[in-house]
Design an enzyme around this catalytic site. Structure first.
Site, PDB file in Angstrom:
ATOM      1  N   SER A  80       0.847  -1.184   0.000  1.00  0.00           N
ATOM      2  CA  SER A  80       0.000   0.000   0.000  1.00  0.00           C
ATOM      3  C   SER A  80       0.882   1.233   0.000  1.00  0.00           C
ATOM      4  O   SER A  80       1.808   1.341   0.810  1.00  0.00           O
ATOM      5  CB  SER A  80      -0.921   0.006   1.221  1.00  0.00           C
ATOM      6  OG  SER A  80      -1.755   1.141   1.225  1.00  0.00           O
ATOM      7  N   HIS A 109       2.269  12.148  -0.653  1.00  0.00           N
ATOM      8  CA  HIS A 109       1.860  13.546  -0.608  1.00  0.00           C
ATOM      9  C   HIS A 109       3.096  14.381  -0.937  1.00  0.00           C
ATOM     10  O   HIS A 109       4.139  14.250  -0.288  1.00  0.00           O
ATOM     11  CB  HIS A 109       1.312  13.912   0.770  1.00  0.00           C
ATOM     12  CG  HIS A 109       0.048  13.188   1.110  1.00  0.00           C
ATOM     13  ND1 HIS A 109      -1.149  13.472   0.481  1.00  0.00           N
ATOM     14  CD2 HIS A 109      -0.213  12.192   2.001  1.00  0.00           C
ATOM     15  CE1 HIS A 109      -2.095  12.690   0.973  1.00  0.00           C
ATOM     16  NE2 HIS A 109      -1.555  11.901   1.890  1.00  0.00           N
ATOM     17  N   HIS A 148      -2.045   7.345  -4.939  1.00  0.00           N
ATOM     18  CA  HIS A 148      -2.292   6.158  -4.119  1.00  0.00           C
ATOM     19  C   HIS A 148      -2.153   4.936  -5.011  1.00  0.00           C
ATOM     20  O   HIS A 148      -2.558   4.959  -6.186  1.00  0.00           O
ATOM     21  CB  HIS A 148      -3.714   6.206  -3.537  1.00  0.00           C
ATOM     22  CG  HIS A 148      -4.263   4.850  -3.173  1.00  0.00           C
ATOM     23  ND1 HIS A 148      -5.149   4.165  -3.986  1.00  0.00           N
ATOM     24  CD2 HIS A 148      -4.047   4.057  -2.096  1.00  0.00           C
ATOM     25  CE1 HIS A 148      -5.448   3.015  -3.420  1.00  0.00           C
ATOM     26  NE2 HIS A 148      -4.797   2.915  -2.281  1.00  0.00           N
ATOM     27  N   ASN A 187      -2.243   0.413  -4.527  1.00  0.00           N
ATOM     28  CA  ASN A 187      -2.355  -0.743  -3.639  1.00  0.00           C
ATOM     29  C   ASN A 187      -2.589  -1.983  -4.483  1.00  0.00           C
ATOM     30  O   ASN A 187      -3.357  -1.948  -5.446  1.00  0.00           O
ATOM     31  CB  ASN A 187      -3.533  -0.546  -2.670  1.00  0.00           C
ATOM     32  CG  ASN A 187      -3.913  -1.819  -1.936  1.00  0.00           C
ATOM     33  OD1 ASN A 187      -4.742  -2.592  -2.396  1.00  0.00           O
ATOM     34  ND2 ASN A 187      -3.307  -2.025  -0.790  1.00  0.00           N
ATOM     35  N   THR A 188      -1.902  -3.069  -4.147  1.00  0.00           N
ATOM     36  CA  THR A 188      -2.249  -4.381  -4.701  1.00  0.00           C
ATOM     37  C   THR A 188      -2.189  -5.399  -3.574  1.00  0.00           C
ATOM     38  O   THR A 188      -1.376  -5.267  -2.653  1.00  0.00           O
ATOM     39  CB  THR A 188      -1.315  -4.812  -5.852  1.00  0.00           C
ATOM     40  OG1 THR A 188       0.049  -4.778  -5.418  1.00  0.00           O
ATOM     41  CG2 THR A 188      -1.483  -3.916  -7.064  1.00  0.00           C
ATOM     42  N   GLY A 231      -6.434  -6.003  13.221  1.00  0.00           N
ATOM     43  CA  GLY A 231      -5.266  -5.952  14.090  1.00  0.00           C
ATOM     44  C   GLY A 231      -4.034  -5.381  13.451  1.00  0.00           C
ATOM     45  O   GLY A 231      -2.908  -5.663  13.875  1.00  0.00           O
ATOM     46  N   GLY A 232      -4.206  -4.567  12.411  1.00  0.00           N
ATOM     47  CA  GLY A 232      -3.062  -3.951  11.746  1.00  0.00           C
ATOM     48  C   GLY A 232      -2.429  -2.864  12.595  1.00  0.00           C
ATOM     49  O   GLY A 232      -2.978  -2.432  13.616  1.00  0.00           O
TER      50      GLY A 232
END
Length: 287
Positions: A107, A111, A121, A123-124, A270-271
């Site tokens: 991820s 900025h 942005h 993400n994969t 729970g990240g």
């Protein structure tokens, strides 16, 4: 039923290699700008639910604050365990009774210091429950849009899509336009890109095809975004330009805190909070 364990490991290894390539390129851009900024990497462990084995994976937050990249995070993770029962029903292939999952991915949110340089942005990811699927995408978020940049960004992802599935680009571009929209503001978050999810793997052959497409998405990002940064990072800007950037950063923060599914998934599984919220801009304004 396919044992997805070795496939998850392969995907995780590739996400890590993509992280390394992207971070190296971003650091090279900082050097070109006369900055010695580098990524700082912070490992974290997933917080296990009650009754779970403590060894449920984790990830690494990569963060850099430089002259060109005012704040950029590139995170990787590989976690497993059980979904909270009240949350499991919202996830593809999971339920309160069958709540086991694995998730691995990369991820990225950047900025930029110069308001002429677009935020971005990407993400994969690969997840398994009772099903297995890929998801991901990328979208461009310029405070001061340039048609040339928007066209080049979309062209890169169209090429990646066209090589792997008929109709992929039109479908995933439309999905991005729908997803990256702020209903309470009645505006899109940026100029779009592609977004896909639940690209399911019925068997190993489907996994290989979907993994190849996901790699193409990551490689397209690495090929196009640094070009846009180098094109815009040295441009002069005015206080009005900076004010517009800070206002649009506020919109970005609103989307990520109110609507973004990845933010919610990270918090519910729970990240690491700092890694999840690295997407927030370093400075923003609201009128």
């Amino acid at each position: 039923m396919t044992d997805w364990t070795p496939f998850t490991a392969r995907a995780s290894d590739w996400f890590r290699s993509l992280r390394d390539a992207i971070c190296a390129e971003f650091e090279a851009i900082e050097r070109e700008a006369g900055s010695d900024a580098s990524f700082e990497y912070t490992p974290w462990q997933r917080a296990a639910l009650e009754g779970e084995d403590a060894e449920t994976g984790g990830g690494t937050r990569g963060l850099m604050k430089g002259r060109v990249f005012e704040k950029v995070g590139v995170n990787i993770s590989a976690v497993s365990g059980g979904l909270a029962k009240d949350f499991a029903a919202t996830i593809n292939g999971a339920s309160a009774q069958q709540n086991a999952f694995t998730a691995t991915g990369i991820s990225l949110v950047a900025h930029m210091a110069n308001p002429h340089t677009p935020a971005v942005h990407m993400n994969t990811r690969f997840l398994t429950t009772t099903k297995a699927w890929f998801g991901g995408g990328a979208d461009l978020n310029p405070p001061l849009p340039y048609d040339e940049d928007t066209a080049e960004f979309h062209a890169a992802f169209k090429a990646a899509c066209d090589a792997h599935g008929e109709g992929y680009y039109d479908r995933y571009k439309a999905w991005a336009d729908e997803y990256f929209y702020i209903p309470h503001r009645k505006v899109h978050r940026g100029v779009g890109g592609i977004f896909y999810d639940h690209l399911e793997c019925a068997d190993e052959a489907a996994w290989e095809a979907n993994f190849a497409f996901t790699r193409a998405v990551g490689e397209a990002f690495l090929a196009v975004f640094p070009k846009l940064v180098r094109r815009r990072m040295g441009m002069d800007f005015t206080p009005a330009d900076k004010a517009q950037q800070l206002e649009w950063r506020g919109r970005y923060a609103e989307f990520n805190l109110v609507y973004d599914r990845g933010t919610l998934f990270g918090l519910k599984t729970g990240g690491n909070i700092d890694a999840i919220l690295m997407s927030l801009p370093p400075e923003a304004t609201w009128s």
